[in-house]
Motif scaffolding. Structure first.
Motif, PDB file in Angstrom:
ATOM      1  N   ILE A  86       6.760  -3.613   6.579  1.00  0.00           N
ATOM      2  CA  ILE A  86       6.228  -4.978   6.497  1.00  0.00           C
ATOM      3  C   ILE A  86       4.700  -4.953   6.551  1.00  0.00           C
ATOM      4  O   ILE A  86       4.028  -5.738   5.885  1.00  0.00           O
ATOM      5  CB  ILE A  86       6.843  -5.867   7.586  1.00  0.00           C
ATOM      6  N   LEU A  87       4.162  -3.999   7.297  1.00  0.00           N
ATOM      7  CA  LEU A  87       2.705  -3.852   7.376  1.00  0.00           C
ATOM      8  C   LEU A  87       2.098  -3.578   6.001  1.00  0.00           C
ATOM      9  O   LEU A  87       0.980  -4.013   5.720  1.00  0.00           O
ATOM     10  CB  LEU A  87       2.368  -2.719   8.354  1.00  0.00           C
ATOM     11  N   LEU A  88       2.833  -2.899   5.142  1.00  0.00           N
ATOM     12  CA  LEU A  88       2.342  -2.646   3.778  1.00  0.00           C
ATOM     13  C   LEU A  88       2.032  -3.944   3.047  1.00  0.00           C
ATOM     14  O   LEU A  88       1.146  -3.992   2.203  1.00  0.00           O
ATOM     15  CB  LEU A  88       3.374  -1.844   2.981  1.00  0.00           C
ATOM     16  N   LEU A  89       2.758  -4.998   3.374  1.00  0.00           N
ATOM     17  CA  LEU A  89       2.562  -6.292   2.718  1.00  0.00           C
ATOM     18  C   LEU A  89       1.629  -7.216   3.482  1.00  0.00           C
ATOM     19  O   LEU A  89       0.865  -7.961   2.888  1.00  0.00           O
ATOM     20  CB  LEU A  89       3.912  -6.994   2.547  1.00  0.00           C
ATOM     21  N   LEU A  90       1.733  -7.195   4.802  1.00  0.00           N
ATOM     22  CA  LEU A  90       1.040  -8.207   5.609  1.00  0.00           C
ATOM     23  C   LEU A  90      -0.285  -7.771   6.211  1.00  0.00           C
ATOM     24  O   LEU A  90      -0.958  -8.586   6.831  1.00  0.00           O
ATOM     25  CB  LEU A  90       1.946  -8.644   6.772  1.00  0.00           C
ATOM     26  N   TYR A  91      -0.659  -6.507   6.052  1.00  0.00           N
ATOM     27  CA  TYR A  91      -1.858  -6.040   6.736  1.00  0.00           C
ATOM     28  C   TYR A  91      -3.085  -6.872   6.371  1.00  0.00           C
ATOM     29  O   TYR A  91      -3.397  -7.076   5.202  1.00  0.00           O
ATOM     30  CB  TYR A  91      -2.147  -4.572   6.430  1.00  0.00           C
TER      31      TYR A  91
END
Length: 125
Positions: free
Chosen positions: A53-58
């Motif tokens: 999810i960090l790949l999208l929301l960072y």
């Protein structure tokens, strides 16, 4: 039923619905894993899910990023992952590195965890 997929970097309602779905299902699956295989496996799922999810929301310094980093820093030791596998990612987040740098760190962590788990698998399977 799965929500409609969102485009990369889409922070619209559709994207939020997809992320909410993943988090909700991740919690359910995590509980099932903990019951069946133990808390380490559930924690490993949490690290995998949150780092993806960090790949999208960072976004450097954002509440979402800080929440994900905190979850990874709690779950990784519970999953019995050595610190050298996940701390480089958290250091980049703490330094508010670029999106590309953090994505590279996530992908490296995934490779390193995969190698670590493969080397820890019992032989003779």
């Amino acid at each position: 039923e799965l929500p409609e997929p969102a485009a990369e970097n889409d922070r619209s309602l559709a994207s939020q619905q997809v992320i909410r779905y993943l988090l909700d299902q991740g919690q359910r699956i995590g509980r099932d894993l903990a019951k069946r295989y133990g808390p380490e496996q559930s924690a490993l799922l949490e690290v995998a899910l949150k780092s993806n999810i960090l790949l999208l929301l960072y976004s450097p310094g954002s509440d979402a990023t800080n929440s994900i980093a905190a979850a990874i820093s709690r779950a990784a030791p519970q999953a019995q992952l050595p610190p050298e596998l996940w701390k480089p990612l958290l250091e980049r987040i703490e330094r508010k590195s670029s999106l590309e740098d953090v994505r590279t760190a996530v992908r490296q962590m995934h490779k390193d965890v995969d190698n670590h788990l493969a080397s820890a698998e019992p032989t003779g399977r």
